[in-house]
Design an enzyme around this catalytic site. Sequence first.
Site, PDB file in Angstrom:
ATOM      1  N   GLY A  94       0.763  -1.249   0.000  1.00  0.00           N
ATOM      2  CA  GLY A  94       0.000   0.000   0.000  1.00  0.00           C
ATOM      3  C   GLY A  94       0.791   1.294   0.000  1.00  0.00           C
ATOM      4  O   GLY A  94       0.224   2.380   0.165  1.00  0.00           O
ATOM      5  N   ASP A 127       2.543   4.668  -1.298  1.00  0.00           N
ATOM      6  CA  ASP A 127       1.970   5.572  -2.301  1.00  0.00           C
ATOM      7  C   ASP A 127       2.651   6.936  -2.283  1.00  0.00           C
ATOM      8  O   ASP A 127       3.584   7.172  -1.509  1.00  0.00           O
ATOM      9  CB  ASP A 127       0.459   5.688  -2.086  1.00  0.00           C
ATOM     10  CG  ASP A 127       0.115   6.062  -0.646  1.00  0.00           C
ATOM     11  OD1 ASP A 127       0.914   6.812  -0.020  1.00  0.00           O
ATOM     12  OD2 ASP A 127      -0.933   5.593  -0.149  1.00  0.00           O
ATOM     13  N   ARG A 145      15.067   8.376 -15.775  1.00  0.00           N
ATOM     14  CA  ARG A 145      15.979   7.237 -15.707  1.00  0.00           C
ATOM     15  C   ARG A 145      15.445   6.228 -16.710  1.00  0.00           C
ATOM     16  O   ARG A 145      14.244   5.936 -16.745  1.00  0.00           O
ATOM     17  CB  ARG A 145      15.984   6.676 -14.280  1.00  0.00           C
ATOM     18  CG  ARG A 145      16.906   5.465 -14.073  1.00  0.00           C
ATOM     19  CD  ARG A 145      16.124   4.178 -14.162  1.00  0.00           C
ATOM     20  NE  ARG A 145      16.916   3.024 -13.772  1.00  0.00           N
ATOM     21  CZ  ARG A 145      16.507   1.767 -13.963  1.00  0.00           C
ATOM     22  NH1 ARG A 145      15.336   1.517 -14.530  1.00  0.00           N
ATOM     23  NH2 ARG A 145      17.270   0.767 -13.584  1.00  0.00           N
ATOM     24  N   ASP A 176      15.175   2.655 -18.269  1.00  0.00           N
ATOM     25  CA  ASP A 176      15.311   1.233 -17.954  1.00  0.00           C
ATOM     26  C   ASP A 176      15.826   0.466 -19.185  1.00  0.00           C
ATOM     27  O   ASP A 176      15.390   0.729 -20.313  1.00  0.00           O
ATOM     28  CB  ASP A 176      13.923   0.705 -17.538  1.00  0.00           C
ATOM     29  CG  ASP A 176      13.976  -0.690 -16.941  1.00  0.00           C
ATOM     30  OD1 ASP A 176      14.703  -0.873 -15.953  1.00  0.00           O
ATOM     31  OD2 ASP A 176      13.300  -1.585 -17.469  1.00  0.00           O
ATOM     32  N   GLU A 197      20.155   3.229 -17.737  1.00  0.00           N
ATOM     33  CA  GLU A 197      20.562   2.011 -17.040  1.00  0.00           C
ATOM     34  C   GLU A 197      21.424   1.187 -17.983  1.00  0.00           C
ATOM     35  O   GLU A 197      20.926   0.564 -18.922  1.00  0.00           O
ATOM     36  CB  GLU A 197      19.338   1.171 -16.607  1.00  0.00           C
ATOM     37  CG  GLU A 197      19.770  -0.059 -15.809  1.00  0.00           C
ATOM     38  CD  GLU A 197      18.801  -1.243 -15.861  1.00  0.00           C
ATOM     39  OE1 GLU A 197      18.953  -2.160 -15.060  1.00  0.00           O
ATOM     40  OE2 GLU A 197      17.910  -1.257 -16.733  1.00  0.00           O
ATOM     41  N   HIS A 239      16.750  -1.790  -6.015  1.00  0.00           N
ATOM     42  CA  HIS A 239      15.667  -2.775  -5.999  1.00  0.00           C
ATOM     43  C   HIS A 239      16.032  -4.026  -6.799  1.00  0.00           C
ATOM     44  O   HIS A 239      15.282  -5.000  -6.789  1.00  0.00           O
ATOM     45  CB  HIS A 239      14.411  -2.136  -6.592  1.00  0.00           C
ATOM     46  CG  HIS A 239      14.583  -1.784  -8.037  1.00  0.00           C
ATOM     47  ND1 HIS A 239      15.431  -0.789  -8.472  1.00  0.00           N
ATOM     48  CD2 HIS A 239      14.052  -2.325  -9.146  1.00  0.00           C
ATOM     49  CE1 HIS A 239      15.394  -0.726  -9.782  1.00  0.00           C
ATOM     50  NE2 HIS A 239      14.572  -1.642 -10.231  1.00  0.00           N
ATOM     51  N   ASP A 240      17.148  -3.983  -7.537  1.00  0.00           N
ATOM     52  CA  ASP A 240      17.578  -5.111  -8.380  1.00  0.00           C
ATOM     53  C   ASP A 240      18.637  -5.977  -7.713  1.00  0.00           C
ATOM     54  O   ASP A 240      19.061  -6.986  -8.290  1.00  0.00           O
ATOM     55  CB  ASP A 240      18.181  -4.579  -9.693  1.00  0.00           C
ATOM     56  CG  ASP A 240      17.114  -4.320 -10.746  1.00  0.00           C
ATOM     57  OD1 ASP A 240      16.024  -4.909 -10.655  1.00  0.00           O
ATOM     58  OD2 ASP A 240      17.385  -3.523 -11.662  1.00  0.00           O
TER      59      ASP A 240
HETATM   60 CA   LIG Z   1      -1.897   3.514   0.087  1.00  0.00          CA
END
Ligand SMILES: [Ca+2]
Lengths: 602, 602
Positions: free
Chosen positions: A188, A190, A342, A344, A373, A439-440
């Site tokens: 959730g 955001d 950025r 990808d 990237e 995150h990779d």
């Molecule tokens: Ca939320």
Amino acid sequence: MLKEAIYHRPKNNFAYAYDAETIHVRLQTKKNDVQHVQLIHGDPYIFKSDGGEYSHLPQTAEGAQDRWQYDTKPMIKTGADDRFDYWFAEVKPPYRRLRYGFQLQDQEETLIFTEKGFFDHIPDDDVAYYFCIPFLNATDVFSPPTWVKDTVWYQIFPERFANGDPSNDPEEALAWGSEEPTPENFFGGDLQGVLDHLDYLVDLGISGIYFTPFFKAYSNHKYDTIDYMEIDSQFGDKATFKTLVQACHDRGIRVMLDAVFNHSGYYFEPFQDVLKHGEQSRYKDWFHIQEFPLVTDPQPNYDTFSFVPFMPKLNTEHPEVKTYLLDVARYWIEEFDIDGWRLDVANEVDHAFWREFRTVVKDAKPDAYILGEIWHDSMPWLQGDQFDAVMNYPFTMGSIQFFAEQSISPSTFSNSITNVLHSYPENVNEVSFNLLDSHDTPRILTLAGEDKRKVKLLYLFQLSFIGTPCIYYGDEIGMSGGADPGCRKCMVWEKEHQDLDMHGYVKQLLSLRKQIPAFGNHAHLRMLEADDEKSIIVYEKANEQEKLMFVLNNSAEEATYSLPILKERDLKELLSNETTTLDPHTPVSLQPYEGKVFQILK
Amino acid sequence: MLKEAIYHRPKNNFAYAYDAETIHVRLQTKKNDVQHVQLIHGDPYIFKSDGGEYSHLPQTAEGAQDRWQYDTKPMIKTGADDRFDYWFAEVKPPYRRLRYGFQLQDQEETLIFTEKGFFDHIPDDDVAYYFCIPFLNATDVFSPPTWVKDTVWYQIFPERFANGDPSNDPEEALAWGSEEPTPENFFGGDLQGVLDHLDYLVDLGISGIYFTPFFKAYSNHKYDTIDYMEIDSQFGDKATFKTLVQACHDRGIRVMLDAVFNHSGYYFEPFQDVLKHGEQSRYKDWFHIQEFPLVTDPQPNYDTFSFVPFMPKLNTEHPEVKTYLLDVARYWIEEFDIDGWRLDVANEVDHAFWREFRTVVKDAKPDAYILGEIWHDSMPWLQGDQFDAVMNYPFTMGSIQFFAEQSISPSTFSNSITNVLHSYPENVNEVSFNLLDSHDTPRILTLAGEDKRKVKLLYLFQLSFIGTPCIYYGDEIGMSGGADPGCRKCMVWEKEHQDLDMHGYVKQLLSLRKQIPAFGNHAHLRMLEADDEKSIIVYEKANEQEKLMFVLNNSAEEATYSLPILKERDLKELLSNETTTLDPHTPVSLQPYEGKVFQILK
Ligand SMILES: [Ca+2]
Ligand SMILES: [Ca+2]
């Protein structure tokens, strides 16, 4: 002299325009082989006769020959890697034209190296021998936005940074941080969550946010775009984003979004249309379809990112696709005032597309930042016509191997860092996107075997390095996590569960970066020493006013290290803020995994 | 193995897309150092576990590691220069993505060379070590017009080729050929003159005309343009030119004009406006003015070509200048159907302009040819986004020094030619513009000390070389002349004053080029032998069907030369058209400055 090791070629990292009047020239020679190098340089059109008359082309008369008028300038050695020494000089040619060569000297001989090979004297009957920067045209100079040089980025994975609005949570959303992340679950996070925590980011000292995608998509990572023109409703609406960008700008924070233009998602409407109508689809040329009807098993019969069926590769050569994606690029700048894109999987999209992309982006916002990237050598994308920077994975890999994994020696690390710095022009290095994790990848704390001392040393190196560093959300409070999805945990907001010591340390480094230009991006970095026995590296950052010496102990042992250059100087150690003078017999002493930064006061 | 000599970097002459499915890879090693090289290559996204399962990213589990799936392919040695051997392989990656490295073997060791350095085994836990061609996007492939590969050019200096219309002669025009050329005099050559002699050119065997400028200008060479949209009235009118282009096309001859976009002439109206109105001129930004008012003495206070006051440099970054020049580029294609532009002083104009120029030209005529005048290493202009070719001066210089001036040895020459061929991709070499002389240099006969045998040998080399050769008007009938203006004599049309033997020889070579694909541009060329004592060079041209051996005696002595490869083969010597078999004891025998071409029949 080892001729086979000598290398130079213009218009890349070996010779380039640093700005509209300055040309940088580098030369590669075998390590510890050449003692002095002089740059031979001059305007291609200035010759002089024996009688002292000037001409613009070399005139040859009987028994006489006009001579090219050149100057020489010593080159300085800026570093070495495992095979090579690198030499550097800069020139400001008065007519913006340059022919040049090199005079190399070792103990036995002096050689002239030119585009046409080696000579034992400086040929001056013609300029055709020499390397050439024909004309320094301002428009061709690699010119990233000036603000980037002083930016510190913070990477946010929107689903996991903060949940500021429970009303937009996906139906299946779990309670914040209640479970480990999986490839499919939702928590959730955001845009309102980011808005709510901007002051946290300001306090930390960052000045740019890089958002991984928040466009309408199926997955929690949103790299499988359904609609590039819409914000996924789980993150909020466009009004909230507009407010967020404005709030960032009010706080001196730039905003960069993630453009996933190599491939769309499976549920991207044009792709759905092709799935449905096959060869009759008006979108059939938007992708690279090998045959109809489309299948995904055993392998997709259309080009994809990697072999992932739900990421069909976009045909960025197709005029309609170009128009669509370039509209996207323009829309988020014009409507929301974002500051950068950025890109990808940037390396798999055609260069022609990126050139048009640059034109569109810079027309919409001249100081927008374009970050590609690319994980490998990226010189072809960094010539001024495509990207402003790439994600500096060679920096990442070397740093992780040395500090976190302890799998390479100080000298290997030092060599690799020098190699990285010499693989690109200086103006490219200054805006390079230096990340430790993302995150990779696994998080640095996990890569460092949960040893926070190693993470601190990593941060010291990253945050004093040339380029613009990026902190992956949560690393600064000691979050851990393995490879995706482990690295995508929910941000921890309860102070009692944050590593406040780490947070304070990062904050201190970012503050030093701001206060001391040489600590940040306004200095030259040279790797000075690499002690493989003690596992110590020393590097210098210096500009005309300041000189800093970094001494890093990358071992589990206490260490002392003698640095003659520091002796009998007034020093300030920046991390402890202590002023000191080292007498001739006192080495620098370091705790395990401790780094010290000496500012030389006088 | 000498590691310091090993060099590779993708996206230039060392690795490039040859066509939309083929990637060429080259490697440099120290001369005579490495015995075998294997290309290690694979798709970046194919890994396999010990259990035989495929994955797209390398998964690491406890005690197990997915392995990258690669193939190997032997590389062949395509040549050597004074320092290096060059190795070559081609691959057609099924998914158009390629990661690759090299396995090098000498007598003592086997090493793996990658972007990340050297290894003693093939690393397969990741692809990040390897060099990368991320994706073969068709639009980025260097793609010159296909017709160029089979074109033989003929360069015409319009004022001096033929006077077909005395009514348009400049007032001061002299009788044709009545005096030596000077920088200022005129003889009345014109477009009608070219039209009148097209059949001569067809008979000779040429298939393209390159015209030096004929736009309205002050001088006789017309490089000082007054109006880019007008034909200088001394050459005729637009109707005549239209007729001429049509007549050329009817005969299979392409037409290329000279675009002088680096600088205008002094009498170009916008520059005159700046001279007159100074800072008030609306054209003041069309040039690079250092200060007002403009002066030319002692030096112009505005940028010029070289330091020539009457050639003010155009500001090709200015939108109006771009629009004007791009209109010019489009106009002559759309209105007159010309087939190409040769770009004067192309290297001093910004890359950004040339990229737009390419778009405009190819939009107007997709198979138009764009040829840049660049004298030095031109790789940055030959990446597919700017030019189709450059004038191959390194070829020119080497050939002149060896054959005409006899100032370099066969091995130096052979090295330099191999170096030229390996400095560019093969698809670049195939359309390279190979000239021996021009309006800017002395004529070859003069350079060769009036020795016609040397000129013939030069022609044999030029007209059998890879690329598209250009003959400077009149050379083929034995005209001589020193540096400009000497090389700009009026064409000799009286048969009794033409060297018909030379003419016949050139015609024969052009005919061989047409009849035998391997003689022309449809073969690989390898320099095989260079005998410094006898002054003999041997090179091979081969394709899958044909093999030709060229044996050239570049000395004033008769020579015999033993070539084992020719022994006991059925041969046809192409220049004499004689069929022969050389028994094991018979060497090739050559007259002074004679070349022989053996077609190996079986
Ligand atoms: Ca939320
Ligand atoms: Ca005339």
